[in-house]
Scaffold this motif. Sequence first.
Motif, mmCIF file in Angstrom:
data_model
loop_
_atom_site.group_PDB
_atom_site.id
_atom_site.type_symbol
_atom_site.label_atom_id
_atom_site.label_comp_id
_atom_site.label_asym_id
_atom_site.label_seq_id
_atom_site.Cartn_x
_atom_site.Cartn_y
_atom_site.Cartn_z
ATOM 1 N N GLY A 11 29.421 -14.770 -12.607
ATOM 2 C CA GLY A 11 28.967 -15.521 -13.775
ATOM 3 C C GLY A 11 28.282 -16.836 -13.457
ATOM 4 N N LYS A 12 27.635 -16.922 -12.284
ATOM 5 C CA LYS A 12 26.957 -18.162 -11.903
ATOM 6 C C LYS A 12 25.485 -18.130 -12.303
ATOM 7 C CE LYS A 12 30.394 -20.185 -10.060
ATOM 8 N NZ LYS A 12 30.920 -21.455 -10.552
ATOM 9 N N PRO A 13 24.941 -19.280 -12.706
ATOM 10 C CA PRO A 13 23.495 -19.316 -12.937
ATOM 11 C C PRO A 13 22.747 -19.125 -11.611
ATOM 12 C CG PRO A 13 24.461 -21.505 -13.193
ATOM 13 C CD PRO A 13 25.591 -20.556 -13.020
ATOM 14 N N VAL A 14 21.740 -18.268 -11.629
ATOM 15 C CA VAL A 14 21.016 -17.926 -10.399
ATOM 16 C C VAL A 14 19.531 -18.199 -10.544
ATOM 17 C CG1 VAL A 14 20.740 -16.158 -8.629
ATOM 18 C CG2 VAL A 14 22.517 -15.887 -10.353
ATOM 19 N N VAL A 58 23.887 -32.055 3.238
ATOM 20 C CA VAL A 58 23.463 -30.686 3.538
ATOM 21 C C VAL A 58 24.349 -30.088 4.619
ATOM 22 C CG1 VAL A 58 21.556 -29.267 4.428
ATOM 23 C CG2 VAL A 58 21.071 -31.284 2.991
ATOM 24 N N SER A 59 24.845 -28.874 4.371
ATOM 25 C CA SER A 59 25.540 -28.147 5.432
ATOM 26 C C SER A 59 25.054 -26.709 5.413
ATOM 27 C CB SER A 59 27.051 -28.202 5.232
ATOM 28 O OG SER A 59 27.396 -27.557 4.027
ATOM 29 N N TRP A 60 25.210 -25.998 6.531
ATOM 30 C CA TRP A 60 24.722 -24.618 6.573
ATOM 31 C C TRP A 60 25.555 -23.760 7.507
ATOM 32 C CZ3 TRP A 60 23.100 -22.653 11.263
ATOM 33 C CH2 TRP A 60 22.811 -23.602 12.269
ATOM 34 N N PHE A 61 25.494 -22.451 7.297
ATOM 35 C CA PHE A 61 26.088 -21.489 8.227
ATOM 36 C C PHE A 61 25.217 -20.246 8.210
ATOM 37 C CE2 PHE A 61 27.994 -20.706 4.068
ATOM 38 C CZ PHE A 61 27.958 -19.335 3.946
ATOM 39 N N ARG A 62 25.448 -19.353 9.180
ATOM 40 C CA ARG A 62 24.570 -18.172 9.266
ATOM 41 C C ARG A 62 25.067 -17.007 8.418
ATOM 42 N NH1 ARG A 62 20.304 -18.250 12.270
ATOM 43 N NH2 ARG A 62 20.056 -20.035 13.640
ATOM 44 N N LEU A 63 26.171 -16.423 8.792
ATOM 45 C CA LEU A 63 26.672 -15.247 8.062
ATOM 46 C C LEU A 63 28.187 -15.316 7.920
ATOM 47 C CD1 LEU A 63 24.673 -12.494 9.999
ATOM 48 C CD2 LEU A 63 24.351 -13.017 7.587
ATOM 49 N N LYS A 64 28.703 -14.664 6.898
ATOM 50 C CA LYS A 64 30.144 -14.546 6.702
ATOM 51 C C LYS A 64 30.401 -13.148 6.157
ATOM 52 C CE LYS A 64 31.593 -19.140 5.127
ATOM 53 N NZ LYS A 64 31.946 -19.876 3.897
ATOM 54 N N ALA A 65 31.618 -12.642 6.326
ATOM 55 C CA ALA A 65 31.940 -11.324 5.768
ATOM 56 C C ALA A 65 31.813 -11.365 4.246
ATOM 57 C CB ALA A 65 33.334 -10.894 6.169
ATOM 58 N N SER A 66 32.212 -12.467 3.648
ATOM 59 C CA SER A 66 32.089 -12.591 2.204
ATOM 60 C C SER A 66 31.700 -14.011 1.815
ATOM 61 C CB SER A 66 33.415 -12.224 1.533
ATOM 62 O OG SER A 66 33.344 -12.551 0.162
ATOM 63 N N ILE A 67 30.655 -14.122 0.987
ATOM 64 C CA ILE A 67 30.225 -15.449 0.551
ATOM 65 C C ILE A 67 30.728 -15.727 -0.863
ATOM 66 C CG2 ILE A 67 28.194 -15.669 2.039
ATOM 67 C CD1 ILE A 67 26.529 -14.744 -0.413
ATOM 68 N N GLU A 68 31.646 -14.893 -1.324
ATOM 69 C CA GLU A 68 32.152 -15.024 -2.685
ATOM 70 C C GLU A 68 32.705 -16.418 -2.988
ATOM 71 O OE1 GLU A 68 35.031 -12.275 -4.496
ATOM 72 O OE2 GLU A 68 33.529 -10.724 -4.147
ATOM 73 N N ASP A 69 33.477 -16.959 -2.021
ATOM 74 C CA ASP A 69 34.079 -18.279 -2.230
ATOM 75 C C ASP A 69 33.007 -19.358 -2.386
ATOM 76 O OD1 ASP A 69 36.477 -17.047 -2.016
ATOM 77 O OD2 ASP A 69 36.809 -17.604 0.087
ATOM 78 N N ASP A 70 31.949 -19.241 -1.569
ATOM 79 C CA ASP A 70 30.877 -20.228 -1.648
ATOM 80 C C ASP A 70 30.173 -20.168 -2.993
ATOM 81 O OD1 ASP A 70 30.642 -21.306 1.266
ATOM 82 O OD2 ASP A 70 30.852 -19.133 1.450
ATOM 83 N N ILE A 71 29.971 -18.954 -3.494
ATOM 84 C CA ILE A 71 29.316 -18.797 -4.795
ATOM 85 C C ILE A 71 30.227 -19.367 -5.883
ATOM 86 C CG2 ILE A 71 28.471 -17.140 -6.503
ATOM 87 C CD1 ILE A 71 27.760 -15.305 -4.116
ATOM 88 N N ALA A 72 31.514 -18.987 -5.787
ATOM 89 C CA ALA A 72 32.465 -19.424 -6.811
ATOM 90 C C ALA A 72 32.555 -20.949 -6.872
ATOM 91 C CB ALA A 72 33.835 -18.820 -6.538
#
Lengths: 216, 170
Positions: B99-102, B64-78
């Motif tokens: 195109g990710k399952p949500v 498990v890892s976590w962070f609070r906020l980023k300008a863009s979370i696109e990379d994490d989703i991808a």
Amino acid sequence: MTLDYFFVLIFFLSLIFLILRLWTRNSKKYTRSKDKDPASVLMVAGSGGHTREILSLATTLGKHYSPRYYIVAETDSVSEAKIHYCEKQRGGDDVPQEYQIFTIPRSREVKQSYLTSILTTCRASLSSFPLVFKLQPDVILCNGPGTCIPICFAGLLLKWFSVKDTYIVYVESFCRVTSMSLSGKLLYRFVDAFFVQWPELAEKYPGAKYMGPVVS
Amino acid sequence: MGKTIFVTVGTTQFDSLIKKITSEEALETLAALGYSQLTAQIGRGEYEPSESTSRTNGHPAVSVSWFRLKASIEDDIAASDLVVSHAGAGSVMDCLGLGKPVLVVVNEELMGNHQTELAHKLAKDGHLHFCGVKDLVVSLKSLDWSCLTPFPPGEPAKVARFLDSALGFV
């Protein structure tokens, strides 16, 4: 008695004058040059999803929309960062990119009660009215965060007092499928163009324009 | 290398979701489903999950890892195989756009909770699944992801064109 008639006459004359003004303004057709006469646009970014939607719209506006003013809530540094990021992406045009970010106090924090919301909305209005009067934008573009209510009404005042013929566009948020937001309900009858993004909402509000989802 | 699950709550706080998804029960379920990595974006939440690797019965553990906020979370989703998202339109659109399952988890504590409208509609049209915090683990176990269809992106250029003609730009 004659004085009464005099006032009634004055009243009707001013009414006719006002109607004529509004009528002639609406029927006027003019063209505008993209190079010589760019339009300033004021966009209201809310927080989170609202910002995302407004930036989605902002990035498709041509460079003849300049300068671009963004309004963000004071406590929202994430939206500011996103705006800077998107504006940098626009680069590549020859003209220097003109944009500015202004902060105003939030109308409502998420989870804030309705009662205290009234007070904080008043506080937000106090800082948004002078800002709009100062900037006098050609276009106001917003998508429904509470902050856009005082901004749009300030824009309406500019129009009603013939200071500036600001064109106000409201795009109801993508997350509104079946019910209108409070901002939408208040502004629906007053703005120049009102968009909804779902057929369910378009059916309930026949004055709204529906062209499918318009944010990506 | 196992699968990656990304959890996002946007700019809000949604502690009950973060607590639930990093609970022992949830992590065991994820491990059994073949996940080895959980990344959580916790926004302004007060609860900070422990970054330890969970213990599981027989399956490789989920780290498990976590962070609070980023300008863009696109990379994490991808980079993820499944996204568990709050119902915020922005996050939901980010996921659908990539195109990710949500799996949208609805926050019942929010005032007026209009956010459920969008999740309901998109679930009804077969673009995502949604559930409440309580049935998160059951949903993870039982949902069928293959039946979801992509959501076509919106067209902001339509508004730009409308505005051009309204202002008389030629």
